[in-house]
Design a protein around this motif. Structure first.
Motif, short mmCIF file in Angstrom:
data_model
loop_
_atom_site.label_atom_id
_atom_site.label_comp_id
_atom_site.label_asym_id
_atom_site.label_seq_id
_atom_site.Cartn_x
_atom_site.Cartn_y
_atom_site.Cartn_z
N HIS A 1 17.49 9.89 4.55
CA HIS A 1 17.44 8.47 4.90
C HIS A 1 16.06 8.15 4.58
O HIS A 1 15.82 7.05 3.97
CB HIS A 1 17.57 8.37 6.26
CG HIS A 1 17.47 6.96 6.59
ND1 HIS A 1 18.65 5.82 6.82
CD2 HIS A 1 16.27 6.09 7.28
CE1 HIS A 1 18.21 4.87 7.25
NE2 HIS A 1 16.76 4.96 7.55
N ALA A 2 15.11 8.73 4.98
CA ALA A 2 13.63 8.48 4.90
C ALA A 2 12.91 8.23 3.40
O ALA A 2 12.54 7.52 2.97
CB ALA A 2 12.64 9.48 5.61
N ALA A 3 13.53 9.30 2.75
CA ALA A 3 13.17 9.51 1.21
C ALA A 3 13.95 8.17 0.50
O ALA A 3 13.33 7.90 -0.69
CB ALA A 3 13.71 10.77 0.37
N GLU A 4 15.02 7.76 0.92
CA GLU A 4 15.75 6.64 0.15
C GLU A 4 15.32 5.27 0.68
O GLU A 4 15.42 4.11 -0.07
CB GLU A 4 17.26 6.66 0.40
CG GLU A 4 17.93 7.85 -0.33
CD GLU A 4 19.50 8.06 0.05
OE1 GLU A 4 19.79 7.38 0.97
OE2 GLU A 4 20.03 8.79 -0.34
N HIS A 5 14.47 5.19 1.68
CA HIS A 5 14.01 4.03 2.26
C HIS A 5 12.63 3.61 2.22
O HIS A 5 12.21 2.57 2.44
CB HIS A 5 14.60 3.62 3.70
CG HIS A 5 16.19 3.50 3.78
ND1 HIS A 5 17.07 4.56 3.85
CD2 HIS A 5 16.50 2.21 4.10
CE1 HIS A 5 17.98 3.99 4.04
NE2 HIS A 5 17.97 2.78 4.14
N TRP A 6 11.88 4.78 2.21
CA TRP A 6 10.34 4.66 1.93
C TRP A 6 9.88 5.45 0.95
O TRP A 6 10.21 6.80 0.73
CB TRP A 6 9.58 5.03 3.38
CG TRP A 6 10.09 4.04 4.40
CD1 TRP A 6 9.47 2.86 4.64
CD2 TRP A 6 10.68 4.49 5.85
NE1 TRP A 6 9.65 2.30 5.79
CE2 TRP A 6 10.45 3.14 6.52
CE3 TRP A 6 11.83 5.04 5.93
CZ2 TRP A 6 11.27 3.06 7.77
CZ3 TRP A 6 12.38 4.97 7.21
CH2 TRP A 6 12.25 3.98 8.03
N ASP A 7 8.88 5.00 0.40
CA ASP A 7 8.08 5.74 -0.81
C ASP A 7 6.70 6.29 -0.27
O ASP A 7 5.84 5.50 -0.24
CB ASP A 7 8.04 4.91 -2.24
CG ASP A 7 7.28 5.68 -3.12
OD1 ASP A 7 7.29 6.91 -3.12
OD2 ASP A 7 6.69 4.96 -4.07
N LYS B 1 0.81 -0.85 -0.07
CA LYS B 1 -0.05 -0.07 -0.11
C LYS B 1 1.00 1.39 -0.08
O LYS B 1 1.97 1.35 0.67
CB LYS B 1 -0.75 -0.02 1.11
CG LYS B 1 -1.81 1.05 1.34
CD LYS B 1 -2.82 1.05 2.52
CE LYS B 1 -3.74 2.32 2.40
NZ LYS B 1 -4.61 2.15 3.72
N LYS B 2 0.45 2.39 -0.93
CA LYS B 2 1.46 3.53 -0.84
C LYS B 2 1.23 4.20 0.30
O LYS B 2 0.08 4.27 0.92
CB LYS B 2 0.43 4.38 -1.65
CG LYS B 2 1.29 5.66 -2.09
CD LYS B 2 2.52 5.40 -2.95
CE LYS B 2 2.96 6.87 -3.14
NZ LYS B 2 4.39 6.94 -3.80
N LEU B 3 2.38 4.61 1.04
CA LEU B 3 2.54 5.22 2.34
C LEU B 3 2.20 6.73 2.27
O LEU B 3 2.33 7.24 1.16
CB LEU B 3 3.96 5.08 2.84
CG LEU B 3 4.60 3.57 3.24
CD1 LEU B 3 5.97 4.00 3.49
CD2 LEU B 3 3.56 3.19 4.25
N LEU B 4 1.48 7.11 3.29
CA LEU B 4 0.92 8.50 3.29
C LEU B 4 2.21 9.26 3.77
O LEU B 4 2.41 10.20 3.24
CB LEU B 4 -0.40 8.73 4.15
CG LEU B 4 -0.77 10.02 4.35
CD1 LEU B 4 -1.32 10.82 2.90
CD2 LEU B 4 -1.84 10.12 5.50
N ALA B 5 2.65 8.91 5.03
CA ALA B 5 3.77 9.88 5.47
C ALA B 5 4.89 8.99 6.27
O ALA B 5 4.43 7.88 6.75
CB ALA B 5 3.16 11.00 6.36
N VAL B 6 6.02 9.41 6.27
CA VAL B 6 7.01 8.73 7.24
C VAL B 6 7.35 9.91 8.33
O VAL B 6 7.78 11.07 7.89
CB VAL B 6 8.18 8.63 6.56
CG1 VAL B 6 9.46 8.02 7.38
CG2 VAL B 6 7.74 7.33 5.49
N VAL B 7 6.97 9.73 9.55
CA VAL B 7 7.25 10.62 10.81
C VAL B 7 8.38 10.25 11.57
O VAL B 7 8.59 9.10 12.11
CB VAL B 7 6.04 11.00 11.50
CG1 VAL B 7 6.14 11.71 12.55
CG2 VAL B 7 4.70 10.93 10.89
N GLY B 8 9.44 11.12 11.33
CA GLY B 8 10.60 10.96 12.23
C GLY B 8 10.52 11.69 13.67
O GLY B 8 10.42 13.04 13.46
N VAL B 9 10.78 11.25 14.52
CA VAL B 9 10.48 12.04 15.97
C VAL B 9 12.07 12.21 16.29
O VAL B 9 12.77 11.11 16.86
CB VAL B 9 9.84 10.93 17.34
CG1 VAL B 9 9.80 11.87 18.35
CG2 VAL B 9 8.34 10.59 16.59
#
Length: 311
Positions: A207-213, A113-121
């Motif tokens: 990192h997030a852009a390279e590991h999660w779409d 499923k297409k991810l909506l968001a990756v949230v980094g805390v």
């Protein structure tokens, strides 16, 4: 007398030659015209024959297409026959267990499923209490964290770098916590420092852009409590915009006096107005996929101070 007779003979001879030349030229012109007319007639006959033959084979009525179009149609039909033969061979190979690696990769990608968001805390070594409070308040753990990713398309991870001494007790404690909770992004090439928080934010986006779409990438401080459903709804409302920068936007005065607490060493770059461009407050903000990819591509030449505010 002899001179006058000679001139008469010469004039009659030249006139005879001119008539012969004219007759020869007329004959060649007539033959050329007949040749061209014959070729045009033959070409028209061929066109009529091809069109009639196409109409007969396809069962269509009178056609107005050209010979070139007819030949293109015949070529396309031959390619369709070849494609049908290849599809038949592919079907046989699939039944025998031979499947293309690209087909497997595409099917696996489509099934996700297409991810909506990756949230980094963004967190630090001494903030374990903050992380535990977040896990109890708004960040799921274990199977619930995986369920959030699968059902709502939201990935949440704590983001932290390494200590300056590397592999000391602080690093070991984070490694142990990460193995237990499985909810960390550890930036091994980043050294934790209050002065390098903007760089840390940049490295997280890379990192997030390279590991999660994902459609969006968001940064949050570990002292912020988030309504994750509300954040998801806000981000979803901006899906139709290709380039998005969302947050609590602000600006402020650029201080050029070295004795000031908020002294800006490069104050002269901000012009006569001496005010910062509008930017999101560093506590929480999000950027769209296009902007995250831009940061990832230009990570070497991009200044970290341009990405977010200090934490």
């Amino acid at each position: 007398m002899n001179g006058r007779g000679s001139s008469n003979r010469l004039s009659s001879t030249s006139g005879f030659r001119s008539r012969i030349s004219f007759l020869m030229l007329s004959m060649f012109s007539t033959m050329a015209a007949l040749y061209v007319a014959g070729r045009l007639w033959l070409d028209s006959e061929n066109r009529v024959y091809l069109i009639q033959e196409l109409d007969r084979r396809t069962g269509q009525g009178h056609s107005a297409i050209s010979v070139d179009d007819t030949l293109k149609i015949i070529t396309c039909r031959e390619q369709q026959k070849r494609l049908a033969a290849l599809q038949t061979e592919l079907g046989k190979a699939s039944q025998e267990g031979f499947v293309s690696k690209n087909l497997l990769d595409n099917s696996e990608r489509d099934s996700k499923k297409k991810l909506l968001a990756v949230v980094g805390v963004s967190t630090n070594f001494g903030n374990k209490k903050n992380r535990d409070a977040i896990r109890k308040a708004w960040m799921p753990t274990g199977a619930a964290l995986k369920k959030l990713e699968e059902e709502k398309g939201i990935v949440i991870r704590f983001v932290i770098g390494r200590s300056s001494s590397h592999r000391d007790s602080s690093d070991r404690a984070i490694d142990d916590e990460s193995r237990h909770s499985n909810d960390f992004i550890i930036l091994n090439d980043h050294v934790e420092s209050p002065q390098e928080q903007a760089k840390k934010t940049k490295l997280f986006f890379v990192h997030a852009a390279e590991h999660w779409d994902a459609e969006f990438y968001a940064k949050v401080n570990d002292n912020i409590y988030v309504n994750i459903d509300a954040v998801g709804a806000v981000l979803a409302s901006h899906l139709d915009k290709p380039r998005v920068y969302i947050g609590c936007m602000k600006s402020g005065e650029v201080f050029s006096q070295p004795e000031n607490k908020w002294y800006e060493p490069e104050w002269w770059k901000f012009g006569d107005g001496k005010s910062y461009f509008r930017h999101a407050s560093g506590e929480i903000f999000a950027i769209s996929k296009t902007l995250a990819q831009f940061i990832s591509i230009n990570k070497v030449c991009m200044r970290s101070s341009l990405i977010g505010s200090p934490l």
